[in-house]
Design a protein around this motif. Structure first.
Motif, mmCIF file in Angstrom:
data_model
loop_
_atom_site.group_PDB
_atom_site.id
_atom_site.type_symbol
_atom_site.label_atom_id
_atom_site.label_comp_id
_atom_site.label_asym_id
_atom_site.label_seq_id
_atom_site.Cartn_x
_atom_site.Cartn_y
_atom_site.Cartn_z
ATOM 1 N N LEU A 5 0.844 -1.185 0.000
ATOM 2 C CA LEU A 5 0.000 0.000 0.000
ATOM 3 C C LEU A 5 0.884 1.242 0.000
ATOM 4 O O LEU A 5 1.946 1.252 0.617
ATOM 5 C CB LEU A 5 -0.890 0.028 1.242
ATOM 6 N N THR A 6 0.451 2.263 -0.700
ATOM 7 C CA THR A 6 1.185 3.518 -0.674
ATOM 8 C C THR A 6 0.467 4.460 0.274
ATOM 9 O O THR A 6 -0.757 4.565 0.254
ATOM 10 C CB THR A 6 1.264 4.150 -2.075
ATOM 11 N N LYS A 16 -4.304 -3.115 12.765
ATOM 12 C CA LYS A 16 -4.962 -4.376 13.084
ATOM 13 C C LYS A 16 -5.515 -4.408 14.507
ATOM 14 O O LYS A 16 -6.558 -4.991 14.746
ATOM 15 C CB LYS A 16 -3.993 -5.539 12.867
ATOM 16 N N LYS A 17 -4.820 -3.764 15.446
ATOM 17 C CA LYS A 17 -5.286 -3.731 16.832
ATOM 18 C C LYS A 17 -5.616 -2.295 17.212
ATOM 19 O O LYS A 17 -4.890 -1.373 16.862
ATOM 20 C CB LYS A 17 -4.213 -4.272 17.775
ATOM 21 N N ARG A 50 9.272 1.047 9.647
ATOM 22 C CA ARG A 50 8.443 0.891 8.457
ATOM 23 C C ARG A 50 8.041 -0.572 8.274
ATOM 24 O O ARG A 50 6.921 -0.877 7.867
ATOM 25 C CB ARG A 50 9.202 1.395 7.231
ATOM 26 N N PHE A 51 8.936 -1.499 8.611
ATOM 27 C CA PHE A 51 8.645 -2.920 8.507
ATOM 28 C C PHE A 51 7.476 -3.303 9.426
ATOM 29 O O PHE A 51 6.529 -3.966 8.992
ATOM 30 C CB PHE A 51 9.897 -3.735 8.868
ATOM 31 N N ASP A 52 7.528 -2.866 10.692
ATOM 32 C CA ASP A 52 6.439 -3.158 11.630
ATOM 33 C C ASP A 52 5.141 -2.484 11.202
ATOM 34 O O ASP A 52 4.061 -3.060 11.311
ATOM 35 C CB ASP A 52 6.795 -2.712 13.049
ATOM 36 N N PHE A 53 5.237 -1.243 10.708
ATOM 37 C CA PHE A 53 4.051 -0.525 10.248
ATOM 38 C C PHE A 53 3.372 -1.282 9.111
ATOM 39 O O PHE A 53 2.157 -1.456 9.108
ATOM 40 C CB PHE A 53 4.431 0.886 9.801
ATOM 41 N N ASN A 54 4.159 -1.762 8.156
ATOM 42 C CA ASN A 54 3.589 -2.497 7.022
ATOM 43 C C ASN A 54 2.916 -3.793 7.466
ATOM 44 O O ASN A 54 1.917 -4.211 6.889
ATOM 45 C CB ASN A 54 4.660 -2.785 5.968
ATOM 46 N N LYS A 55 3.454 -4.443 8.505
ATOM 47 C CA LYS A 55 2.834 -5.667 9.021
ATOM 48 C C LYS A 55 1.533 -5.375 9.761
ATOM 49 O O LYS A 55 0.588 -6.154 9.684
ATOM 50 C CB LYS A 55 3.787 -6.381 10.002
#
Length: 69
Positions: A5-6, A16-17, A50-55
């Motif tokens: 997603l951009t 998600k939570k 950014r990795f955690d945000f994307n997950k």
């Protein structure tokens, strides 16, 4: 592989939570190697990679208007 997603500065996103205050809408206030989010209900700010945000990102609720005239 799914396309990522951009997202841009000041977009409203759903994670998600939900936050502890009960809201599940966050405003992106900084974009870089890390992403800074502010809760739209209580104003609390958090930072994550950014990795955690994307997950943890579920969907983009509202895109920021590109008009800043």
């Amino acid at each position: 592989m799914a396309t990522p997603l951009t997202y841009n500065l000041h977009d409203i996103v759903e994670m998600k939570k939900p936050h502890a205050c009960g809201a599940n809408a966050w405003e992106i206030t900084r974009v870089g190697a890390d992403i800074k989010l502010s809760c739209t209900k209580c104003g609390r700010g958090i930072m994550m990679s950014r990795f955690d945000f994307n997950k943890r990102l579920k969907k983009i609720l509202e895109e920021a208007s590109q008009k800043e005239d």
